[in-house]
Design an enzyme around this catalytic site. Structure first.
Site, PDB file in Angstrom:
ATOM      1  N   SER A 162      -1.683   1.174 -17.822  1.00 27.05           N
ATOM      2  CA  SER A 162       0.213   0.716 -16.609  1.00 27.05           C
ATOM      3  C   SER A 162      -0.758   0.810 -15.446  1.00 27.05           C
ATOM      4  O   SER A 162      -1.603   2.158 -14.954  1.00 27.05           O
ATOM      5  CB  SER A 162       0.455   2.010 -17.596  1.00 27.05           C
ATOM      6  OG  SER A 162       1.507   2.470 -16.086  1.00 27.05           O
ATOM      7  N   THR A 200       4.914  -3.696  -5.854  1.00 34.53           N
ATOM      8  CA  THR A 200       5.817  -2.877  -5.965  1.00 34.53           C
ATOM      9  C   THR A 200       5.371  -1.145  -5.651  1.00 34.53           C
ATOM     10  O   THR A 200       6.073  -0.350  -5.992  1.00 34.53           O
ATOM     11  CB  THR A 200       7.283  -3.141  -6.750  1.00 34.53           C
ATOM     12  OG1 THR A 200       6.440  -2.879  -7.649  1.00 34.53           O
ATOM     13  CG2 THR A 200       7.618  -3.799  -6.480  1.00 34.53           C
ATOM     14  N   GLU A 260       4.356  -8.085 -13.014  1.00 41.39           N
ATOM     15  CA  GLU A 260       4.654  -7.892 -10.688  1.00 41.39           C
ATOM     16  C   GLU A 260       4.583  -9.999 -10.400  1.00 41.39           C
ATOM     17  O   GLU A 260       4.812 -10.333  -9.776  1.00 41.39           O
ATOM     18  CB  GLU A 260       4.785  -7.296 -10.607  1.00 41.39           C
ATOM     19  CG  GLU A 260       5.881  -7.062  -9.831  1.00 41.39           C
ATOM     20  CD  GLU A 260       6.203  -5.761  -8.386  1.00 41.39           C
ATOM     21  OE1 GLU A 260       6.027  -5.026 -10.188  1.00 41.39           O
ATOM     22  OE2 GLU A 260       5.521  -5.238  -7.592  1.00 41.39           O
ATOM     23  N   CYS A 263      13.732  -5.864 -12.505  1.00 44.54           N
ATOM     24  CA  CYS A 263      13.882  -4.914 -11.700  1.00 44.54           C
ATOM     25  C   CYS A 263      15.147  -5.404 -10.756  1.00 44.54           C
ATOM     26  O   CYS A 263      14.007  -6.497  -9.261  1.00 44.54           O
ATOM     27  CB  CYS A 263      12.806  -3.472 -11.266  1.00 44.54           C
ATOM     28  SG  CYS A 263      13.829  -2.801 -10.389  1.00 44.54           S
ATOM     29  N   CYS A 300       8.113   0.014  -3.501  1.00 50.18           N
ATOM     30  CA  CYS A 300       9.477   1.059  -4.287  1.00 50.18           C
ATOM     31  C   CYS A 300       8.599   2.264  -3.817  1.00 50.18           C
ATOM     32  O   CYS A 300       7.815   2.998  -4.064  1.00 50.18           O
ATOM     33  CB  CYS A 300       8.693   0.496  -5.200  1.00 50.18           C
ATOM     34  SG  CYS A 300      10.286   1.633  -7.209  1.00 50.18           S
ATOM     35  N   ASN A 337       0.807   1.403 -12.076  1.00 49.90           N
ATOM     36  CA  ASN A 337       0.998   2.626 -11.245  1.00 49.90           C
ATOM     37  C   ASN A 337       0.943   3.921 -11.834  1.00 49.90           C
ATOM     38  O   ASN A 337       0.511   5.050 -11.279  1.00 49.90           O
ATOM     39  CB  ASN A 337       2.756   2.486 -11.269  1.00 49.90           C
ATOM     40  CG  ASN A 337       3.594   2.870 -12.387  1.00 49.90           C
ATOM     41  OD1 ASN A 337       3.234   4.292 -12.857  1.00 49.90           O
ATOM     42  ND2 ASN A 337       4.023   2.273 -13.191  1.00 49.90           N
ATOM     43  N   HIS A 346       8.913  -6.351 -15.054  1.00 51.45           N
ATOM     44  CA  HIS A 346       8.606  -7.009 -13.642  1.00 51.45           C
ATOM     45  C   HIS A 346       8.696  -8.285 -13.386  1.00 51.45           C
ATOM     46  O   HIS A 346       7.991  -8.879 -11.767  1.00 51.45           O
ATOM     47  CB  HIS A 346       6.375  -7.333 -14.941  1.00 51.45           C
ATOM     48  CG  HIS A 346       5.718  -6.348 -15.130  1.00 51.45           C
ATOM     49  ND1 HIS A 346       5.550  -5.357 -14.015  1.00 51.45           N
ATOM     50  CD2 HIS A 346       5.290  -5.883 -16.151  1.00 51.45           C
ATOM     51  CE1 HIS A 346       5.066  -3.972 -15.155  1.00 51.45           C
ATOM     52  NE2 HIS A 346       5.326  -4.521 -16.177  1.00 51.45           N
ATOM     53  N   CYS A 362      10.289   5.403 -14.387  1.00 52.20           N
ATOM     54  CA  CYS A 362      11.291   5.313 -13.288  1.00 52.20           C
ATOM     55  C   CYS A 362      13.095   5.159 -13.111  1.00 52.20           C
ATOM     56  O   CYS A 362      13.562   4.233 -14.182  1.00 52.20           O
ATOM     57  CB  CYS A 362      10.730   4.293 -11.509  1.00 52.20           C
ATOM     58  SG  CYS A 362      11.044   2.529 -12.854  1.00 52.20           S
TER      59      CYS A 362
HETATM   60  S1  SF4 Z   1      10.453  -1.738  -8.426  1.00 53.99           S
HETATM   61 FE1  SF4 Z   1      10.020   0.764  -8.496  1.00 53.99          FE
HETATM   62  S2  SF4 Z   1      12.155   0.988  -9.284  1.00 53.99           S
HETATM   63 FE2  SF4 Z   1      12.504  -1.093 -10.356  1.00 53.99          FE
HETATM   64  S3  SF4 Z   1      10.497  -1.097 -12.614  1.00 53.99           S
HETATM   65 FE3  SF4 Z   1       8.964  -1.421 -10.035  1.00 53.99          FE
HETATM   66  S4  SF4 Z   1       8.987   1.133  -9.699  1.00 53.99           S
HETATM   67 FE4  SF4 Z   1      10.929   1.161 -11.220  1.00 53.99          FE
END
Ligand code: SF4
Length: 299
Positions: free
Chosen positions: A217, A161, A125, A95, A189, A219, A73, A12
């Protein structure tokens, strides 16, 4: 065999930014540390190690006078204070979307809302977000835990996120029955929601679905769960070495997506491996192998 690659597959914006900043910081001091894994992808970590980055979990082991990279994170502000006091040069790749969640919890607390974070309490995070709340925030990761919460006069909510959008919707509908004054920030996000939507649609349209990314991971694991819920023949792999020919028996199409922390070169290796199997006649579709969707380059 048609290979369909999700447009959103791979790094991303925030991860790409973090990796670029981190790579540029290597060599400015005798040592360049990264506090924890920069991204949840073993092979990218190995590449960064080869470039000279040292990954370290224990802050006490960092030697003053060197550089330390904070990953995308983000961290608890107490960690930043500690590193600066210890005489390290801090390169913060948090981020901006995660920083925005930090700002939101600070605002909620100032406005008198107890803070509830929807997410995995062990995820870095979430630990970083929680560190920006003075009074211990609640961290909830399941609908069952939400059901068991008492009623509140006021509550402010943010989320990890990378949270699953359906979970977020259900969580808010439960909370709306328990809280008189509920203030909610949907901090999922966009990169995450787009990726999840695309994974679901792609998984429905192909015979076999591959989700590429680290097992650690969050996500990538969520993409796999979403894909598996609509396509039984979904497989979570970290690299091409894990691809099994038996998955493709009778299949005419394969979809590929990847987590936000999966580099393009890892995805490309998987695509090329499947193409080779196709061309060699080891899986069905000999001679008609074509790729559609996102164009990928090796880096
Ligand atoms: S908040 Fe969104 S753009 Fe930022 S690192 Fe996480 S997934 Fe990627």
């Amino acid at each position: 065999m048609e290979i369909k690659v999700a447009k959103s597959a791979g790094f991303c914006w925030g991860v790409k930014r973090a990796v670029n900043i981190a790579v540029n910081s290597i060599g400015k001091t005798a040592k360049t540390y990264c506090l924890g894994e920069l991204i949840h992808n073993r092979r990218e970590i190995e590449r960064l190690q080869r470039l000279g980055m040292e990954f370290i979990e224990d802050m006490e082991k960092l030697e003053p006078g060197n550089t330390v990279v904070i990953r995308s994170h983000g961290v608890d502000p107490k960690v930043l204070d500690f590193l600066k006091r210890k005489g390290l040069s801090v390169v913060d790749t948090t981020c901006p979307f995660v920083k925005d969640v930090h700002d939101k919890v600070i605002k909620l607390e100032k406005e008198g809302y107890p803070v509830l974070i929807l997410g995995n309490p062990n995820h870095p995070e979430v630990i970083g977000i929680a560190g920006h709340v003075k009074k211990n925030p609640m961290i909830v990761s399941s609908l069952k835990e939400l059901e068991e919460l008492p009623n509140f006069p006021k509550l402010g909510v943010v989320c990890q996120t990378t949270l699953n959008m359906n979970f977020f919707k259900e969580a808010i509908s439960i909370l709306s029955l328990k809280v008189k004054e509920l203030k909610v920030y949907n901090t999922i996000c966009k990169a995450t929601s787009v990726r999840q939507k695309e994974a679901r649609e792609l998984a429905k349209s192909v015979d076999v679905m591959l989700i590429v990314g680290g097992r650690n991971s969050s996500n990538t694991t969520k993409l796999y769960q979403i894909s598996k819920s609509v396509n039984e023949r979904s497989y979570h792999i970290e690299s091409k070495e894990e691809v099994s020919k038996s998955w493709f028996v009778g299949a005419r199409s394969v979809g590929i997506t990847a987590g936000a922390s999966t580099p393009q070169w890892v995805i490309k290796e998987v695509i090329d491996y499947i193409k080779d199997l196709c061309k060699g006649g080891e899986i069905s579709g000999r001679g008609i192998c074509k790729t559609s969707g996102r164009e990928l380059q090796t880096s």
